[in-house]
Design a protein around this motif. Structure first.
Motif, PDB file in Angstrom:
ATOM      1  N   ARG A 164       0.832  -1.208   0.000  1.00  0.00           N
ATOM      2  CA  ARG A 164       0.000   0.000   0.000  1.00  0.00           C
ATOM      3  C   ARG A 164       0.866   1.257   0.000  1.00  0.00           C
ATOM      4  O   ARG A 164       0.591   2.219  -0.727  1.00  0.00           O
ATOM      5  N   ALA A 165       1.905   1.232   0.837  1.00  0.00           N
ATOM      6  CA  ALA A 165       2.788   2.395   0.904  1.00  0.00           C
ATOM      7  C   ALA A 165       3.493   2.617  -0.432  1.00  0.00           C
ATOM      8  O   ALA A 165       3.647   3.756  -0.888  1.00  0.00           O
ATOM      9  N   ALA A 166       3.922   1.509  -1.064  1.00  0.00           N
ATOM     10  CA  ALA A 166       4.609   1.643  -2.355  1.00  0.00           C
ATOM     11  C   ALA A 166       3.667   2.202  -3.420  1.00  0.00           C
ATOM     12  O   ALA A 166       4.045   3.086  -4.202  1.00  0.00           O
ATOM     13  N   ILE A 167       2.435   1.691  -3.457  1.00  0.00           N
ATOM     14  CA  ILE A 167       1.461   2.192  -4.431  1.00  0.00           C
ATOM     15  C   ILE A 167       1.140   3.658  -4.157  1.00  0.00           C
ATOM     16  O   ILE A 167       1.027   4.481  -5.084  1.00  0.00           O
ATOM     17  N   ALA A 168       0.992   3.986  -2.879  1.00  0.00           N
ATOM     18  CA  ALA A 168       0.691   5.377  -2.520  1.00  0.00           C
ATOM     19  C   ALA A 168       1.809   6.316  -2.974  1.00  0.00           C
ATOM     20  O   ALA A 168       1.550   7.419  -3.470  1.00  0.00           O
ATOM     21  N   ARG A 169       3.056   5.876  -2.788  1.00  0.00           N
ATOM     22  CA  ARG A 169       4.177   6.729  -3.228  1.00  0.00           C
ATOM     23  C   ARG A 169       4.176   6.899  -4.743  1.00  0.00           C
ATOM     24  O   ARG A 169       4.466   7.975  -5.265  1.00  0.00           O
ATOM     25  N   GLU A 170       3.855   5.801  -5.455  1.00  0.00           N
ATOM     26  CA  GLU A 170       3.824   5.899  -6.917  1.00  0.00           C
ATOM     27  C   GLU A 170       2.712   6.848  -7.369  1.00  0.00           C
ATOM     28  O   GLU A 170       2.901   7.648  -8.288  1.00  0.00           O
ATOM     29  N   ILE A 171       1.553   6.753  -6.730  1.00  0.00           N
ATOM     30  CA  ILE A 171       0.461   7.673  -7.071  1.00  0.00           C
ATOM     31  C   ILE A 171       0.881   9.107  -6.774  1.00  0.00           C
ATOM     32  O   ILE A 171       0.636  10.023  -7.563  1.00  0.00           O
ATOM     33  N   HIS A 172       1.547   9.290  -5.634  1.00  0.00           N
ATOM     34  CA  HIS A 172       1.985  10.631  -5.254  1.00  0.00           C
ATOM     35  C   HIS A 172       2.995  11.179  -6.243  1.00  0.00           C
ATOM     36  O   HIS A 172       2.869  12.304  -6.735  1.00  0.00           O
ATOM     37  N   ASP A 173       4.009  10.367  -6.553  1.00  0.00           N
ATOM     38  CA  ASP A 173       5.106  10.862  -7.383  1.00  0.00           C
ATOM     39  C   ASP A 173       4.721  10.975  -8.852  1.00  0.00           C
ATOM     40  O   ASP A 173       5.097  11.948  -9.524  1.00  0.00           O
ATOM     41  N   ASP A 174       3.974   9.988  -9.361  1.00  0.00           N
ATOM     42  CA  ASP A 174       3.670   9.969 -10.796  1.00  0.00           C
ATOM     43  C   ASP A 174       2.322  10.625 -11.097  1.00  0.00           C
ATOM     44  O   ASP A 174       2.256  11.659 -11.771  1.00  0.00           O
ATOM     45  N   VAL A 175       1.267  10.024 -10.579  1.00  0.00           N
ATOM     46  CA  VAL A 175      -0.067  10.540 -10.887  1.00  0.00           C
ATOM     47  C   VAL A 175      -0.273  11.930 -10.294  1.00  0.00           C
ATOM     48  O   VAL A 175      -0.724  12.864 -10.970  1.00  0.00           O
ATOM     49  N   GLY A 176       0.067  12.064  -9.005  1.00  0.00           N
ATOM     50  CA  GLY A 176      -0.132  13.358  -8.348  1.00  0.00           C
ATOM     51  C   GLY A 176       0.679  14.459  -8.988  1.00  0.00           C
ATOM     52  O   GLY A 176       0.170  15.564  -9.233  1.00  0.00           O
ATOM     53  N   GLY A 177       1.967  14.161  -9.262  1.00  0.00           N
ATOM     54  CA  GLY A 177       2.803  15.178  -9.894  1.00  0.00           C
ATOM     55  C   GLY A 177       2.301  15.569 -11.269  1.00  0.00           C
ATOM     56  O   GLY A 177       2.280  16.757 -11.634  1.00  0.00           O
ATOM     57  N   SER A 178       1.857  14.574 -12.062  1.00  0.00           N
ATOM     58  CA  SER A 178       1.361  14.857 -13.412  1.00  0.00           C
ATOM     59  C   SER A 178       0.076  15.666 -13.373  1.00  0.00           C
ATOM     60  O   SER A 178      -0.112  16.618 -14.155  1.00  0.00           O
ATOM     61  N   LEU A 179      -0.821  15.305 -12.465  1.00  0.00           N
ATOM     62  CA  LEU A 179      -2.082  16.037 -12.367  1.00  0.00           C
ATOM     63  C   LEU A 179      -1.861  17.476 -11.923  1.00  0.00           C
ATOM     64  O   LEU A 179      -2.506  18.408 -12.440  1.00  0.00           O
ATOM     65  N   THR A 180      -0.945  17.671 -10.992  1.00  0.00           N
ATOM     66  CA  THR A 180      -0.667  19.033 -10.529  1.00  0.00           C
ATOM     67  C   THR A 180      -0.054  19.877 -11.651  1.00  0.00           C
ATOM     68  O   THR A 180      -0.429  21.042 -11.862  1.00  0.00           O
ATOM     69  N   ALA A 181       0.893  19.266 -12.393  1.00  0.00           N
ATOM     70  CA  ALA A 181       1.495  19.983 -13.521  1.00  0.00           C
ATOM     71  C   ALA A 181       0.446  20.313 -14.581  1.00  0.00           C
ATOM     72  O   ALA A 181       0.433  21.414 -15.161  1.00  0.00           O
ATOM     73  N   LEU A 182      -0.446  19.363 -14.831  1.00  0.00           N
ATOM     74  CA  LEU A 182      -1.503  19.578 -15.818  1.00  0.00           C
ATOM     75  C   LEU A 182      -2.425  20.719 -15.378  1.00  0.00           C
ATOM     76  O   LEU A 182      -2.850  21.545 -16.205  1.00  0.00           O
ATOM     77  N   ARG A 183      -2.709  20.801 -14.087  1.00  0.00           N
ATOM     78  CA  ARG A 183      -3.579  21.870 -13.613  1.00  0.00           C
ATOM     79  C   ARG A 183      -2.927  23.235 -13.816  1.00  0.00           C
ATOM     80  O   ARG A 183      -3.587  24.201 -14.223  1.00  0.00           O
ATOM     81  N   PHE A 184      -1.615  23.322 -13.519  1.00  0.00           N
ATOM     82  CA  PHE A 184      -0.917  24.584 -13.754  1.00  0.00           C
ATOM     83  C   PHE A 184      -0.926  24.961 -15.234  1.00  0.00           C
ATOM     84  O   PHE A 184      -1.117  26.138 -15.593  1.00  0.00           O
ATOM     85  N   ASP A 185      -0.719  23.975 -16.127  1.00  0.00           N
ATOM     86  CA  ASP A 185      -0.722  24.259 -17.561  1.00  0.00           C
ATOM     87  C   ASP A 185      -2.104  24.727 -18.021  1.00  0.00           C
ATOM     88  O   ASP A 185      -2.222  25.672 -18.836  1.00  0.00           O
ATOM     89  N   LEU A 186      -3.146  24.058 -17.536  1.00  0.00           N
ATOM     90  CA  LEU A 186      -4.493  24.470 -17.926  1.00  0.00           C
ATOM     91  C   LEU A 186      -4.808  25.874 -17.419  1.00  0.00           C
ATOM     92  O   LEU A 186      -5.457  26.676 -18.118  1.00  0.00           O
ATOM     93  N   ALA A 187      -4.362  26.158 -16.201  1.00  0.00           N
ATOM     94  CA  ALA A 187      -4.592  27.502 -15.664  1.00  0.00           C
ATOM     95  C   ALA A 187      -3.883  28.547 -16.522  1.00  0.00           C
ATOM     96  O   ALA A 187      -4.425  29.640 -16.783  1.00  0.00           O
ATOM     97  N   TRP A 188      -2.680  28.240 -16.988  1.00  0.00           N
ATOM     98  CA  TRP A 188      -1.939  29.190 -17.856  1.00  0.00           C
ATOM     99  C   TRP A 188      -2.663  29.389 -19.171  1.00  0.00           C
ATOM    100  O   TRP A 188      -2.810  30.505 -19.664  1.00  0.00           O
TER     101      TRP A 188
END
Length: 382
Positions: A164-188
């Motif tokens: 669970r911890a490993a999956i959570a870290r992957e979601i945080h690092d990959d999915v979370g990071g990508s979604l946050t970057a995408l939100r900034f790009d859309l806002a721009w």
């Protein structure tokens, strides 16, 4: 004995100072069809040595011996730790002495002037001894099997939490990071797009991405509760508030300590215990009031989750597929704890108890466990 048992060589240790009496006893046993591997000893030293050097099926002992007696021989046998049937065979033994010998573990007692019962007594004692040893072996094997099963359950729980911890870290690092970057790009894009239609599309996309981030955060919290980094007390406070908001059911959290330093693994077990208990309440209890009580008293951590719902029936507690309650017991066992369940018409109480050692900082104040994992609640933070 059965025929094969009767044909088996009987290993017999005879504590007897009279050679004729020894020969007479052996004659009775041979007449009953026993093949004998017998040794006669008549001193305490020889008796002790024989117990160490050989394995015996049965010990026959006279009562009056040079320098000691049959009761002393029985105590020597018991102190040796050898599980060997012990039969007193004496020419003169009082009833009180015989009763005392039986009370202390003797298999039987006989008089030398009536040895007709010797062979049946030996056969019964040997058979009972074999059954007793077989039962003890079965009990040890069962205990070992239960221990292995418990260790397997602990290993599975640990592996699940690690995964669970490993999956959570992957979601945080990959999915979370990508979604946050995408939100900034859309806002721009939204800020620089002249077309109202494009801005509307961007706003819709931003709403979708924000929802995805929130869903990822919720999944992260379920997989690996990052709130535990702040300590068990804040984590349970947050859980109670979240339960009340989601279910519309008042959930009161009380604690005896505002901060607790607990052994590794205990906070997560306590958190999962409360999580599972509240899940059961929301699904099955129909409660209108829920309480979570956390205390640390005399080195025992107690976590109680109570509700005023419909309660658990006897069938609920004993049904074969009651994996929720069984999982609580298994999880508690991983940290040396236990679970008590009390249920009736006025509701249900689930209590987790875990013995813990008091731990404090250098200044004497309680402290929290440190954890260097990422906090997924930081995603998308301004």
């Amino acid at each position: 004995m059965s025929a094969p048992d009767a044909a088996r060589t009987l290993r017999l240790l005879h504590l007897e100072d009279s050679p004729p009496d020894h020969a007479l006893a052996m004659a009775h046993l041979r007449r009953a069809g026993h093949h004998l591997d017998a040794l006669r000893v008549d001193t305490e030293v020889d008796f002790r040595r024989a117990l160490v050097e050989r394995d015996w099926d049965v010990v026959l002992s006279d009562f009056n011996l040079p320098g000691f007696d049959g009761l002393s021989a029985q105590r020597i046998l018991q102190d040796s730790g050898r599980d060997i049937p012990f039969i007193l065979v004496s020419g003169a033994i009082g009833e009180d002495t015989a009763v005392a010998a039986m009370r202390h573990g003797a298999s039987d007692y006989l008089l030398k002037n009536n040895l007709t019962r010797l062979a049946p007594a030996v056969e019964h004692a040997v058979a009972a001894g074999r059954e007793r040893r077989a039962r003890l072996r079965a009990d040890r094997e069962l205990a070992a099997s239960r221990q292995r099963l418990s260790e397997l359950a602990q290993h599975l729980q640990t592996s699940i939490e690690m995964e669970r911890a490993a999956i959570a870290r992957e979601i945080h690092d990959d999915v979370g990071g990508s979604l946050t970057a995408l939100r900034f790009d859309l806002a721009w894009i939204g800020r620089h797009a002249p077309s109202p239609e494009v801005q509307q599309r961007v706003a819709n996309a931003l709403e979708t991405v924000t929802h995805a981030i929130e869903s990822s955060q919720r999944i992260m919290h379920n997989l690996r509760p990052a709130i535990l980094d702040q300590g068990l007390v804040p984590a349970l406070q947050w859980m109670a508030g979240r339960f009340e908001k989601r279910n519309g059911t008042p959930c009161l959290f009380r604690t005896s300590h505002e901060a607790m330093q607990l052994p590794v693994g205990v906070p997560l077990v306590a958190y999962r215990f409360a999580q599972e208990a509240l899940t059961n309440v929301s699904k099955h209890a129909g409660a209108t009031r829920v309480g979570i009580d956390l205390s640390l008293t005399r080195g025992v951590l107690s976590l109680e989750v109570s509700d005023n719902g419909r309660g658990l029936s006897e069938n609920d507690l004993t049904k074969t597929r009651s994996f929720g309650l069984r999982g609580l017991h298994e999880r508690a066992d991983t940290v040396g704890g236990w679970v008590d369940v009390s249920s009736g018409a006025d509701g249900t109480v689930l209590m987790l108890s875990v013995p813990v050692a008091a731990a404090r900082n250098a200044d004497g104040a309680p402290s929290y466990d440190d954890d260097e994992d990422h906090d997924p609640s930081s995603w998308g933070a301004p």
